[in-house]
Enzyme design. Structure first.
Site, PDB file in Angstrom:
ATOM      1  CG  PHE A  74      -1.963  -1.126   1.097  1.00 48.40           C
ATOM      2  CD1 PHE A  74      -3.124  -0.997   0.350  1.00 48.40           C
ATOM      3  CD2 PHE A  74      -1.711  -2.330   1.734  1.00 48.40           C
ATOM      4  CE1 PHE A  74      -4.022  -2.048   0.263  1.00 48.40           C
ATOM      5  CE2 PHE A  74      -2.606  -3.384   1.649  1.00 48.40           C
ATOM      6  CZ  PHE A  74      -3.772  -3.240   0.909  1.00 48.40           C
ATOM      7  CG  HIS A  75       4.724   1.386  -0.174  1.00 48.35           C
ATOM      8  ND1 HIS A  75       4.553   0.190   0.494  1.00 48.35           N
ATOM      9  CD2 HIS A  75       5.880   1.257  -0.865  1.00 48.35           C
ATOM     10  CE1 HIS A  75       5.564  -0.612   0.225  1.00 48.35           C
ATOM     11  NE2 HIS A  75       6.394   0.011  -0.607  1.00 48.35           N
ATOM     12  CB  ALA A  76       3.933   4.512  -5.162  1.00 50.70           C
ATOM     13  NE  ARG A 121       5.511  -0.243  -5.089  1.00 48.34           N
ATOM     14  CZ  ARG A 121       6.714  -0.325  -5.646  1.00 48.34           C
ATOM     15  NH1 ARG A 121       7.666  -0.987  -5.052  1.00 48.34           N
ATOM     16  NH2 ARG A 121       6.982   0.284  -6.759  1.00 48.34           N
TER      17      ARG A 121
END
Length: 168
Positions: A74-76, A121
């Site tokens: 839960f980040h990029a 992602r």
């Protein structure tokens, strides 16, 4: 990271080129295959930066013993590139470039998925025996993370070459 905290999109990008490396016009899911070497004793996969992995490897980590029903990621990343490999077990990865959202099942120690910069992602559905190995192009840097999806979308929009004005 908040998009309003960014000085300018070109300053964030590798080589300072707006749109370069952001995945515009590229496939979202890019497999990296690793040749398995072995004989009757078993198999071996060698991972080498700039050879089997398309960047110098500066950091390696792995996720294991992920509890049932737990999702990760839960980040990029603004600049970081990674290759994720399920060396045992499986997990489902969701990749999102702000325009497309695709899923891939990782379940092989001889192939990984290339995670480019500015791709959101998420990892889901870890099997009980899953070991997810991640090779990273840079050392850990918290300032490279975008942990809020709305901030990610705003920054992607800001970096989109179709939104750039001037000079061409």
């Amino acid at each position: 990271m908040n998009a309003s905290q960014i000085a300018g999109p070109a300053a964030l990008l590798p080589h300072g080129l707006a749109g370069e490396g952001l995945g515009y016009g590229r496939e979202l899911i890019e497999w990296v295959r690793f040749p398995a070497l072995g004989d009757e004793r078993g198999s071996l996969v060698a991972l080498e930066g700039m050879k089997s992995v398309p960047f110098p490897i500066k950091r390696v980590y792995y996720l294991f013993a992920t509890k049932e029903g737990v999702a990760r990621g839960f980040h990029a990343h603004i600049n970081l590139r990674q290759v994720a490999i399920c060396v045992t077990g499986s997990c489902r990865m969701v990749l999102d470039d702000g325009c497309r959202r695709e899923e891939v099942l990782l379940r092989s120690p001889v192939q990984g998925v290339l995670l480019r910069e500015m791709v959101w992602r998420e990892m889901h559905d870890f099997s009980p025996d899953c070991v997810l190995l991640v090779l990273a192009s840079e050392h850990y840097d918290e300032s490279d993370y975008i942990r809020n999806y709305q901030d990610f979308l705003a920054l992607r929009e800001q970096m989109n070459p179709m939104n750039q004005t001037g000079g061409m």
